[in-house]
Design an enzyme around this catalytic site. Sequence first.
Site, short mmCIF file in Angstrom:
data_model
loop_
_atom_site.label_atom_id
_atom_site.label_comp_id
_atom_site.label_asym_id
_atom_site.label_seq_id
_atom_site.Cartn_x
_atom_site.Cartn_y
_atom_site.Cartn_z
N GLU A 127 0.94 -1.25 -0.06
CA GLU A 127 -0.18 -0.05 -0.07
C GLU A 127 0.80 1.43 0.22
OE1 GLU A 127 -2.90 -0.51 3.31
OE2 GLU A 127 -3.82 -2.21 2.28
N ASN A 167 2.10 -5.46 -3.05
CA ASN A 167 0.41 -5.46 -2.88
C ASN A 167 -0.14 -4.46 -2.59
OD1 ASN A 167 -1.28 -7.77 -2.16
ND2 ASN A 167 -1.12 -6.89 -0.21
N HIS A 204 -10.48 -6.05 -2.63
CA HIS A 204 -11.44 -5.56 -1.59
C HIS A 204 -12.58 -4.95 -2.40
CE1 HIS A 204 -9.12 -6.88 1.77
NE2 HIS A 204 -8.31 -6.14 1.40
N GLU A 233 -6.36 -10.50 -1.41
CA GLU A 233 -7.28 -10.36 -0.09
C GLU A 233 -8.71 -10.26 -0.51
OE1 GLU A 233 -5.83 -7.17 2.23
OE2 GLU A 233 -3.62 -7.73 1.96
N ASP A 235 -12.45 -10.01 -0.81
CA ASP A 235 -13.82 -9.85 -0.30
C ASP A 235 -14.47 -9.01 -1.02
OD1 ASP A 235 -12.67 -7.59 0.96
OD2 ASP A 235 -12.40 -8.34 2.78
C1 XIL Z 1 -6.69 -5.98 8.09
C2 XIL Z 1 -6.95 -7.45 9.02
O1 XIL Z 1 -8.06 -8.08 8.52
C3 XIL Z 1 -7.54 -6.84 10.21
O2 XIL Z 1 -7.65 -7.84 11.29
C4 XIL Z 1 -6.24 -5.67 10.95
O3 XIL Z 1 -7.24 -5.03 12.03
C5 XIL Z 1 -6.40 -4.55 10.20
O4 XIL Z 1 -5.78 -5.32 8.85
N1 XIL Z 1 -5.08 -4.52 3.52
C6 XIL Z 1 -4.05 -5.29 3.97
C7 XIL Z 1 -4.49 -6.26 5.19
O5 XIL Z 1 -2.97 -5.70 3.50
O6 XIL Z 1 -3.33 -6.66 5.92
C8 XIL Z 1 -5.44 -5.73 5.98
O7 XIL Z 1 -5.83 -6.60 7.12
C9 XIL Z 1 -6.80 -5.20 5.46
C10 XIL Z 1 -6.27 -4.33 4.28
#
Ligand code: XIL
Length: 297
Positions: A127, A167, A204, A233, A235
Amino acid sequence: ASTLGAAAAQSGRYFGTAIAASRLGDSTYTSISAREFNMVTAENEMKPDATQPNRGQFSFSAGDQIYNWANQRGIKVRGHTLAWHSQQPGWMQSLNGSNLRQAMIDHINGVMAHYKGKLAAWDVVNEAFNEDGSRRSSNLQGTGNDWIEVAFRTARAADPSTKLCYNDYNIENWSYGKTQGVYRMIQDFKSRGVPIDCVGLQTHFTGGSSLPGNFQTTLSSFAALGVDVALTEVDVTNASTSQYAGLTQACMNVARCIGITVWGVRDSDSWRSSESPLLFNSGGGAKSAYTSVLNAL
Ligand code: XIL
C-alpha cells in the site's frame, strides 16, 4: 474437483485464505480451512507490529503457529507484510530518516531470515501509493523515494528462494490513477533490474454486479511486464455471486494469475463482517458465492 484448492490446482493455481492464529482452536474454522484451501496468509501475525514489537527483539510465535498449522497439512504460506505505513510497532512509527531506513532493512533481514526457504511469497511492500498514482506520504516515503526498491533488493538478498511481491488495493481498474502508478513502478523496476516477481491485487470489492473496469486487462497488463499476479485479499460486499465469478474467471483467463486468496473463512471472521463478504456464512455453510467460484475454477 469438490474443493476450492483442488479445483484451482487443476490449472496449477492455488486457492487461499487469511488465517488468524487466535481462531486455530475453533474446529469449524480449521476443518473448513484444511479442506478448502491450499495456501494461507497470516491475517496480522507476520506484520511489523507483531514480528518486532520492540526494536531488535523479534517475536514469531503467532506467525509460527500459522506456518506450522499450514505446513503440517501440506498447505503453502504467503508472507504478509514487511514494509507498510500501517501496523508498525510504536517504536518504528516514531522513527524517520536514515534511522528508519536502517530499521526497515533490519526488519526485512530479521523476519526473512526466520522464514528463509519456507514461504511461497512475501508481500515485501504494502500500500505505498495514493489513489491518484503518486506515492503515499508516510514515514517510510520520507526516507527517500528509493525506499521501495531498497526493500526489494534487501528482500532478494535475505531469501532468494521466495517470490517478492508488491501488494495494494484499488489497483484493479485499469483506468485508475493508482493502477497506472503501480504499473509504472513495476515497469521501471523490470527495466532497471530491481528484483520483483509478483503483484498482489488485494481485490476488496464493494459489490454490485460488475467488476472494476477492465479488471482482466489490468491482470494481463501487469503480467506482460514479466511478473506473476495474484488476487491476495478478496472480499466482496454481500458476496455478490457475479463479482466472485467474474474475478475468478478473470484470473483463470490470465496465465500468470497464479492464485486467489480470500480474506477470511466465514463472514464472522471477516474484518468487514457487517458486509458478509466471504464464501462461508457465520455457521460455516458454503454460500452461493462459493458455488459460483468453484464453478469458475
Ligand atoms: C486487516 C486485518 O484483516 C484486520 O484484522 C486488521 O485489524 C487490519 O488489517 N489491507 C491489508 C491487510 O493489506 O493486511 C488488512 O488486514 C486489510 C487491508
